[in-house]
Structures are given as C-alpha cells and as structure tokens.
Design a protein around this motif. Sequence first.
Motif, PDB file in Angstrom:
ATOM      1  N   TYR A  50     -32.735  -4.777 -50.959  1.00  0.00           N
ATOM      2  CA  TYR A  50     -32.826  -3.950 -49.751  1.00  0.00           C
ATOM      3  C   TYR A  50     -31.460  -3.463 -49.276  1.00  0.00           C
ATOM      4  N   ILE A  51     -30.508  -4.372 -49.086  1.00  0.00           N
ATOM      5  CA  ILE A  51     -29.191  -3.980 -48.586  1.00  0.00           C
ATOM      6  C   ILE A  51     -28.452  -3.142 -49.615  1.00  0.00           C
ATOM      7  N   GLY A  52     -28.455  -3.581 -50.868  1.00  0.00           N
ATOM      8  CA  GLY A  52     -27.716  -2.864 -51.900  1.00  0.00           C
ATOM      9  C   GLY A  52     -28.183  -1.435 -52.081  1.00  0.00           C
ATOM     10  N   SER A  53     -29.496  -1.209 -52.075  1.00  0.00           N
ATOM     11  CA  SER A  53     -30.027   0.137 -52.287  1.00  0.00           C
ATOM     12  C   SER A  53     -29.710   1.065 -51.129  1.00  0.00           C
TER      13      SER A  53
ATOM     14  N   VAL B  89     -32.085  -8.870 -40.636  1.00  0.00           N
ATOM     15  CA  VAL B  89     -31.778  -7.442 -40.574  1.00  0.00           C
ATOM     16  C   VAL B  89     -33.024  -6.673 -40.151  1.00  0.00           C
ATOM     17  N   VAL B  90     -32.853  -5.808 -39.159  1.00  0.00           N
ATOM     18  CA  VAL B  90     -33.953  -5.001 -38.639  1.00  0.00           C
ATOM     19  C   VAL B  90     -33.896  -3.629 -39.294  1.00  0.00           C
TER      20      VAL B  90
ATOM     21  N   LEU C 142     -30.129  -2.429 -39.389  1.00  0.00           N
ATOM     22  CA  LEU C 142     -29.648  -2.073 -40.725  1.00  0.00           C
ATOM     23  C   LEU C 142     -28.379  -1.227 -40.651  1.00  0.00           C
ATOM     24  N   GLY C 143     -28.367  -0.238 -39.768  1.00  0.00           N
ATOM     25  CA  GLY C 143     -27.195   0.630 -39.660  1.00  0.00           C
ATOM     26  C   GLY C 143     -25.944  -0.137 -39.291  1.00  0.00           C
ATOM     27  N   ASP C 144     -26.069  -1.098 -38.377  1.00  0.00           N
ATOM     28  CA  ASP C 144     -24.912  -1.911 -37.986  1.00  0.00           C
ATOM     29  C   ASP C 144     -24.458  -2.803 -39.132  1.00  0.00           C
TER      30      ASP C 144
ATOM     31  N   SER D 248     -32.885  -0.832 -32.469  1.00  0.00           N
ATOM     32  CA  SER D 248     -32.931  -0.967 -33.932  1.00  0.00           C
ATOM     33  C   SER D 248     -34.354  -0.803 -34.443  1.00  0.00           C
ATOM     34  N   VAL D 249     -35.329  -1.340 -33.715  1.00  0.00           N
ATOM     35  CA  VAL D 249     -36.736  -1.182 -34.098  1.00  0.00           C
ATOM     36  C   VAL D 249     -37.136   0.282 -34.052  1.00  0.00           C
TER      37      VAL D 249
END
Length: 474
Positions: A11-14, A147-148, A183-185, A290-291
Amino acid sequence: MRILVTGVTGYIGSNLVPQLLDDGHDVSVLVRDPQQLEFFEWVSRIKIFVGDARNKDAVDAALNEAEVAYYLIHSMRGSSNSFHHDDIKAAESFGQSAASNSVCIIFLGALGNPDSLLTSHLKSRHATGKALAKFSADVIELRAGPVVGAGSLPFEMVRYLTERVPIMICPRWVFTQVQPIGLGDALEYLVSSLNISQQGHQVIEIGGSEVLSYGEMMTGYAKERGLKRAMIRVPVLTPRLSSYWVHWVTPLKASFARPLVEGLRSEVVLRSKDSQQIFPRINPLGYRDSVRIALQDLNPDKLNYNPLARSKFSKSVQRGMIVETRKVEVNATVEEIFQAFCSLGGSSGWYLNWGWRLRGFIDRIFGGIGLRKGRPDGMLSVGDAVDFWRVQSIERNSRLLLRAEMKVPGNAWLEFRVIANGETNTLVQQSYFAPKGSFGIIYWYALLPIHRIVFDGLAKRVAYLASRKHRSLT
C-alpha cells in the motif's frame, strides 16, 4: 536523487513511487515478481530489479545504483512467529548490503512504547528497525500509527465494520488509544526524510494531530458517511475470536485480520514530539479530514485495472466497492468493440429492455430521474446522459465509464474496456457498487441473481453487436 524502493507492490510503496517520480527522482524498485507491477501506470518510468530481500546478490545489484533505499517490506501472513522471523532475516540481509554500499535506509515502522507490554506484531516492527541497523547501516526509522487511506488495512477494517454493522459489539481493543495518520501526511514524512543528513540509527515518531480510540475512529468515519452507529461494549473477546469476527463481517482475510487485531491491544501514540522540530513544515491533518480525503477514492477511476485476472468472471471487494468483472473474447476489431458498447442506450436499448424500463419506473416512484428516453447522436463525450447513466470517463477505442444516476443506497458504475489481443480481442465489462451502510449491502445481494442475468446478457449483447458489424464488413 537515485532511490530504491522495496515493498513497492504494498500500500505505502505503490503510493510513494509516483510521488517520488513526480518530484524528479530516479526511481528503481526491487520485487520478487515483476508481473505484479504491470497494472501500475508508472511502471514504464522506473527501473526494475528482480529478487528477494534476503538474496544478497540481488540486493547488492539494486543498491549499487542507489543513494537512498526505502524499506517498506512487511510480512503479514502466517503465524506471528513466522512473519517475525521472515521480517528479521530479510531486514538483516538488506541492512548488511546497504552498509556495504553506503546507502541510507528509510524505514516505515510502527508506534508503540518499547517499555510497555507490546504485542508480537509491534515487537516485530521495532525489531525490524534494529535488524536494518545491525551491521551499521544508516537508518531513519519513522514510527507511525494506523494509516488512514483507501486501501490501508487498518482503514479498510474501520470502513467495513462501520459500513456493515449498525450495532457494533465492541471488545476491549476497540477502546485502545491510537494516533492515526493520513496517507498524505505519511508520504510527506517519507519524502521529507530524504533531506535529513543521517548517521547511525535514528527513530522518529510521526502521527496525525489527534489521539483517538478505534471506537472513535469508527464513529468519526460514520459521521463522514452520514451513518448512525451504536456500540455495545463487552468485557471479553479475545484477539483470536475478534479476528474471526472481523473476517466474517468484512472482506479482510483472517490471516491479515489476526495480526492487525492483535496489534490493537497496545497503545500506539506519540511519546516524542521531535518530528515537529525535524519536519517543521508538516502540519498533520485531523482524523476526519483524513477520512474525507480517503473517501474521495471511492471511485473506479482511482483503481488500477489488473490485467492478470484471467478468469471470465470474477468478483472482489476493493476499497469499499464491490467489483464484478466479466470477460468475453470477441471476433471483432478494437474499434468495432468500442463502437458497440458506446452505442448502448436510447433507441438502441440494452439487454432485457423491459427490465431496464421497470427499473426506471421504480426509480421514478422513489423520486429518481427514471429511465431517460434517448441519448446523444454520434460519439459520446464526458458528461453526456445515457438513459439513467452519465458518462464519467471515455477513452477512444479503449474505455467507457458510466456513473448511475438512479436512486440506489450507495453509488454505482458500469465500465467497458477493450483489450487488444490480435485477431480476437477481449471485451471487459465491470460493474462497481459502493454500498452505503448495511442497507446498501442488503440491496446488492438481494438483487444479485437479477444482476447476474442482466450483466451476463449485456456483455454477450455487446460482443454480438461487435461481431455482427465485423461480419458485415468482411
């Protein structure tokens, strides 16, 4: 900067790779199966190294061309001892190679007080950071809470539990304090870490602006979706039983749910505010903000089409949407298939036209727009109405995405794609439904037998129209 990213299919890497590319970095990735990258739009912009993180030769080859490496590998399958052992072995091997190649590692770990009774999952994340630094590699370890973001396992668990269960039976872990981060943060912290001059092993705790319980995360999500939810607290419900419960009421697999739920027994909140001094320009969002951003991804345009799914029919649940995929091999050209699905609606009709008219009549009864008569002449454009659909996206000789405007307890889309294979090309028809609340789930499954008949027939009708035109021209 020359950057290597591992865990890129996660998720984070992509999500990190396209941001690094947009910032102008030279990005390479290390993966075990390069086929898993085929459906990412950015795959043509990166260099791919194939190998396991425990394979020294493969890691050395990848690190030899990098200045910084993101370590985003995380095992979640199997028992806690199994994924802990896998994580440590891979981290030690990678850290040793990074030290030999003078490459700094940026690692995304997990929050948690090491002086308290941590769950096996959180212990494993902390131990992974130490393993990366075991052979004196320079390591920046960012420790974060859940992570949201659409696609994140913790967020998806909150999403599905809140959407599907109007009265939630809440074990003790639902009230554990956590500090979620958008996620953006999280991505901004990861990218900003490139500017840190690092020597040794540095641990930096990062998080959003609020400390909440998982129960408050669910009620906050419910408010953003306009849902009313009640909670009943129960004194006992073991993590093992909770993971089976999560698996039963959500699409999450038990193998993922168990370590996730077990990790919720420990508080994960910031104990240090060093991140404010190290990253003064980052102002993390609150949870509901974030949601709100995550919910913007409740849209088929935000999903990557996966060409690896070979079956003629498949069903999945992705990021809050139920997705049904149908594939038909068609003896027609790409242009003919595209014209066939773009000709649907209006006087041309659909499949089982009486059924669509009945659906339009019911829609009018409930205050909807009903089945419009007609559609624009000629080629469709974005924004055109096609009966009770609206063209959301269109790519010539490739794709058509229609968004439903009839009354439904959620949001619905219908998509057509054509995949070029040579003489016989493939029609891909996908229906998407994002149910809102438990009534949306009931609605979808109550109509499932009818949907099967209608959408199976619709795919065959499009294939027939394209084949008929092809025969008339040959």
